[in-house]
Motif scaffolding. Structure first.
Motif, PDB file in Angstrom:
ATOM      1  N   PRO A  87       0.962  -1.332   0.034  1.00 32.23           N
ATOM      2  CA  PRO A  87      -0.054   0.024  -0.064  1.00 32.23           C
ATOM      3  C   PRO A  87       0.856   1.461   0.165  1.00 32.23           C
ATOM      4  CG  PRO A  87      -0.031  -0.955   2.147  1.00 32.23           C
ATOM      5  CD  PRO A  87       0.474  -1.989   1.311  1.00 32.23           C
ATOM      6  N   LYS A  88       2.098   1.225   0.424  1.00 34.43           N
ATOM      7  CA  LYS A  88       3.065   2.309   0.234  1.00 34.43           C
ATOM      8  C   LYS A  88       3.408   2.745  -1.287  1.00 34.43           C
ATOM      9  CE  LYS A  88       3.927   4.321   3.358  1.00 34.43           C
ATOM     10  NZ  LYS A  88       3.275   5.321   4.054  1.00 34.43           N
ATOM     11  N   VAL A  89       3.336   1.864  -2.182  1.00 37.80           N
ATOM     12  CA  VAL A  89       4.258   2.104  -3.412  1.00 37.80           C
ATOM     13  C   VAL A  89       2.847   2.950  -4.161  1.00 37.80           C
ATOM     14  CG1 VAL A  89       4.437   0.989  -5.343  1.00 37.80           C
ATOM     15  CG2 VAL A  89       5.381  -0.106  -3.634  1.00 37.80           C
ATOM     16  N   SER A  90       3.411   4.088  -4.956  1.00 38.18           N
ATOM     17  CA  SER A  90       2.521   4.903  -5.393  1.00 38.18           C
ATOM     18  C   SER A  90       1.915   4.199  -6.694  1.00 38.18           C
ATOM     19  CB  SER A  90       3.432   5.978  -6.149  1.00 38.18           C
ATOM     20  OG  SER A  90       4.239   5.511  -7.293  1.00 38.18           O
ATOM     21  N   GLY A  91       0.747   4.717  -7.001  1.00 36.17           N
ATOM     22  CA  GLY A  91      -0.184   4.032  -8.041  1.00 36.17           C
ATOM     23  C   GLY A  91       0.519   4.342  -9.175  1.00 36.17           C
ATOM     24  N   GLN A  92       1.327   5.335  -9.601  1.00 36.51           N
ATOM     25  CA  GLN A  92       2.071   5.579 -10.836  1.00 36.51           C
ATOM     26  C   GLN A  92       3.041   4.493 -11.101  1.00 36.51           C
ATOM     27  OE1 GLN A  92       3.868   9.511 -11.668  1.00 36.51           O
ATOM     28  NE2 GLN A  92       5.585   8.322 -12.689  1.00 36.51           N
ATOM     29  N   VAL A  93       3.797   3.822 -10.062  1.00 34.83           N
ATOM     30  CA  VAL A  93       4.955   2.807 -10.083  1.00 34.83           C
ATOM     31  C   VAL A  93       4.123   1.630 -10.388  1.00 34.83           C
ATOM     32  CG1 VAL A  93       6.303   1.481  -8.814  1.00 34.83           C
ATOM     33  CG2 VAL A  93       6.611   3.666  -8.625  1.00 34.83           C
ATOM     34  N   LYS A  94       3.076   1.126  -9.769  1.00 35.02           N
ATOM     35  CA  LYS A  94       2.216   0.014 -10.072  1.00 35.02           C
ATOM     36  C   LYS A  94       1.641   0.065 -11.471  1.00 35.02           C
ATOM     37  CE  LYS A  94       0.818  -0.746  -5.195  1.00 35.02           C
ATOM     38  NZ  LYS A  94      -0.526  -0.886  -4.213  1.00 35.02           N
ATOM     39  N   ARG A  95       1.333   0.921 -11.853  1.00 34.91           N
ATOM     40  CA  ARG A  95       0.929   1.239 -13.377  1.00 34.91           C
ATOM     41  C   ARG A  95       1.894   0.764 -14.305  1.00 34.91           C
ATOM     42  NH1 ARG A  95      -2.163   5.431 -11.238  1.00 34.91           N
ATOM     43  NH2 ARG A  95      -0.874   7.047 -12.005  1.00 34.91           N
ATOM     44  N   GLU A  96       3.077   1.441 -13.845  1.00 33.35           N
ATOM     45  CA  GLU A  96       4.132   1.373 -14.864  1.00 33.35           C
ATOM     46  C   GLU A  96       4.850  -0.285 -14.883  1.00 33.35           C
ATOM     47  OE1 GLU A  96       5.465   3.366 -16.895  1.00 33.35           O
ATOM     48  OE2 GLU A  96       4.366   5.381 -16.273  1.00 33.35           O
ATOM     49  N   TYR A 147       6.323  -9.958   4.844  1.00 34.92           N
ATOM     50  CA  TYR A 147       7.609  -9.087   4.325  1.00 34.92           C
ATOM     51  C   TYR A 147       6.905  -7.472   4.424  1.00 34.92           C
ATOM     52  CZ  TYR A 147      11.624 -11.713   3.474  1.00 34.92           C
ATOM     53  OH  TYR A 147      12.626 -12.471   3.876  1.00 34.92           O
ATOM     54  N   ARG A 148       7.396  -6.596   5.139  1.00 32.96           N
ATOM     55  CA  ARG A 148       6.912  -5.295   5.005  1.00 32.96           C
ATOM     56  C   ARG A 148       7.805  -4.279   4.478  1.00 32.96           C
ATOM     57  NH1 ARG A 148       2.564  -5.810   8.921  1.00 32.96           N
ATOM     58  NH2 ARG A 148       2.979  -7.828  10.204  1.00 32.96           N
ATOM     59  N   ASN A 149       7.381  -3.189   4.018  1.00 34.45           N
ATOM     60  CA  ASN A 149       8.125  -2.054   3.338  1.00 34.45           C
ATOM     61  C   ASN A 149       8.837  -1.361   4.557  1.00 34.45           C
ATOM     62  OD1 ASN A 149       8.954   0.426   2.317  1.00 34.45           O
ATOM     63  ND2 ASN A 149       7.484   0.481   0.946  1.00 34.45           N
ATOM     64  N   VAL A 150      10.106  -1.241   4.504  1.00 36.02           N
ATOM     65  CA  VAL A 150      10.808  -0.363   5.545  1.00 36.02           C
ATOM     66  C   VAL A 150      11.733   0.700   4.619  1.00 36.02           C
ATOM     67  CG1 VAL A 150      10.919  -2.450   7.321  1.00 36.02           C
ATOM     68  CG2 VAL A 150      12.900  -2.203   5.568  1.00 36.02           C
ATOM     69  N   PHE A 151      11.387   0.820   3.412  1.00 41.27           N
ATOM     70  CA  PHE A 151      12.392   1.986   2.666  1.00 41.27           C
ATOM     71  C   PHE A 151      11.869   1.973   1.331  1.00 41.27           C
ATOM     72  CE2 PHE A 151      15.666   3.410  -0.140  1.00 41.27           C
ATOM     73  CZ  PHE A 151      16.340   4.504   0.648  1.00 41.27           C
ATOM     74  N   GLN A 152      11.625   3.214   0.764  1.00 46.70           N
ATOM     75  CA  GLN A 152      11.307   3.302  -0.644  1.00 46.70           C
ATOM     76  C   GLN A 152      11.755   4.596  -1.142  1.00 46.70           C
ATOM     77  OE1 GLN A 152       7.038   3.215  -0.050  1.00 46.70           O
ATOM     78  NE2 GLN A 152       7.085   4.934  -1.072  1.00 46.70           N
ATOM     79  N   ALA A 153      12.444   4.713  -2.317  1.00 43.93           N
ATOM     80  CA  ALA A 153      12.975   5.995  -2.944  1.00 43.93           C
ATOM     81  C   ALA A 153      12.128   5.799  -4.266  1.00 43.93           C
ATOM     82  CB  ALA A 153      14.321   5.888  -3.312  1.00 43.93           C
ATOM     83  N   GLU A 154      11.417   6.947  -4.656  1.00 43.06           N
ATOM     84  CA  GLU A 154      10.393   7.037  -6.006  1.00 43.06           C
ATOM     85  C   GLU A 154      10.685   8.170  -6.670  1.00 43.06           C
ATOM     86  OE1 GLU A 154       6.119   6.178  -4.516  1.00 43.06           O
ATOM     87  OE2 GLU A 154       6.353   4.040  -4.630  1.00 43.06           O
ATOM     88  N   GLU A 155      12.008   8.679  -6.397  1.00 45.14           N
ATOM     89  CA  GLU A 155      12.334   9.817  -7.382  1.00 45.14           C
ATOM     90  C   GLU A 155      13.327   9.262  -8.537  1.00 45.14           C
ATOM     91  OE1 GLU A 155      11.189  12.715  -7.285  1.00 45.14           O
ATOM     92  OE2 GLU A 155      10.207  12.723  -5.192  1.00 45.14           O
ATOM     93  N   PRO A 156      12.886   9.066  -9.636  1.00 44.68           N
ATOM     94  CA  PRO A 156      13.878   8.538 -10.653  1.00 44.68           C
ATOM     95  C   PRO A 156      14.621   9.562 -11.249  1.00 44.68           C
ATOM     96  CG  PRO A 156      11.739   8.727 -11.609  1.00 44.68           C
ATOM     97  CD  PRO A 156      11.520   9.206 -10.079  1.00 44.68           C
ATOM     98  N   PRO A 157      15.872   9.126 -11.937  1.00 43.53           N
ATOM     99  CA  PRO A 157      16.327   7.830 -11.880  1.00 43.53           C
ATOM    100  C   PRO A 157      17.011   7.268 -10.549  1.00 43.53           C
ATOM    101  CG  PRO A 157      17.042   9.049 -13.688  1.00 43.53           C
ATOM    102  CD  PRO A 157      16.656  10.080 -12.560  1.00 43.53           C
ATOM    103  N   VAL A 158      16.638   6.256 -10.025  1.00 44.98           N
ATOM    104  CA  VAL A 158      17.248   5.629  -8.498  1.00 44.98           C
ATOM    105  C   VAL A 158      17.575   4.042  -8.684  1.00 44.98           C
ATOM    106  CG1 VAL A 158      15.103   5.394  -7.911  1.00 44.98           C
ATOM    107  CG2 VAL A 158      16.751   5.914  -5.963  1.00 44.98           C
TER     108      VAL A 158
END
Length: 222
Positions: A87-96, A147-158
């Motif tokens: 649920p923490k992942v952005s909708g844009q990333v999921k769509r891509e 498994y749970r999300n403990v870190f995310q970076a969604e500013e590309p390119p990364v």
């Protein structure tokens, strides 16, 4: 860094806009201050290729996720299921995150020791099809059988990877008129797991325009 990939081709509109309009601002803000100690060196595993909780690149979601089965080798489909159910992942990333060819999803996955949990942590990099540009990076920790999300970076390119117990995140920074194949600079940030979260330990910025003079600068100690 990262596995050899095909030469650059146009990225989808939403991701290309992020390259030119967001990456420069985020990177400049990140490097106003940081510390200058940390882990670099040979990578633990996975292919080569963000401050404290509350920053744009850090998350500690407690939402439950399906428990992946143990595997000795990285499992791309396991990573895809984690990201799509998160649920923490952005909708844009999921769509891509769609197969590039057949059932071949654009993800790089590595397992390793980052958080001291009961099982190896999972680092997932979501890429773009064709040019394999890093769209987003995530770390998943095993907690109570899930498994749970403990870190995310969604500013590309990364791109994120494991380096001797450190989480190392590489960001390429683009000026307004930079081509996708020619970023203006590169930021490399090392994080260490402390008190239940990733804390930034080291940051280095390389200005590509100054590579001829060997100018590689570390961010000043904050």
């Amino acid at each position: 860094m990262g596995p050899d990939r095909p030469g650059p081709t146009p990225v989808r509109g939403t991701i290309q806009a992020a390259f030119t309009a967001v990456a420069v601002v985020v990177a400049l803000a990140l490097f106003v201050s940081s510390c200058a100690t940390g882990g670099t060196g040979a990578r633990d595993e996975g292919p080569a290729h963000a401050d404290l909780a509350g920053g744009s690149a850090v998350s500690s979601s407690r939402a439950p996720m399906a428990t992946p089965s143990a595997s000795a080798a990285p499992d791309p489909m396991q990573a895809v299921r984690l990201v799509k159910a998160d649920p923490k992942v952005s909708g844009q990333v999921k769509r891509e995150l769609q197969p590039c060819v057949s059932d071949d999803y654009p993800v790089d996955v590595s397992y390793g020791e980052l958080t001291g949990g009961p099982a190896e942590d999972i680092v997932v990099n979501v890429l773009s099809c064709g040019d394999s540009v890093g769209v987003a990076s995530y770390v998943y920790q095993e907690q109570d059988g899930e498994y749970r999300n403990v870190f995310q970076a969604e500013e590309p390119p990364v791109y994120a990877e494991i380096d001797h117990g450190y989480l190392v995140v590489t960001e390429q920074v683009y000026a307004k008129d930079d081509a996708l194949s020619n970023p203006s600079s590169e930021n490399v940030i090392s994080y260490l797991w402390k008190s239940g979260r990733f804390v930034r330990e080291d940051a280095t910025r390389t200005e590509y325009g100054n590579l001829g003079g060997g100018d590689e600068s570390a961010a000043p100690d904050g």
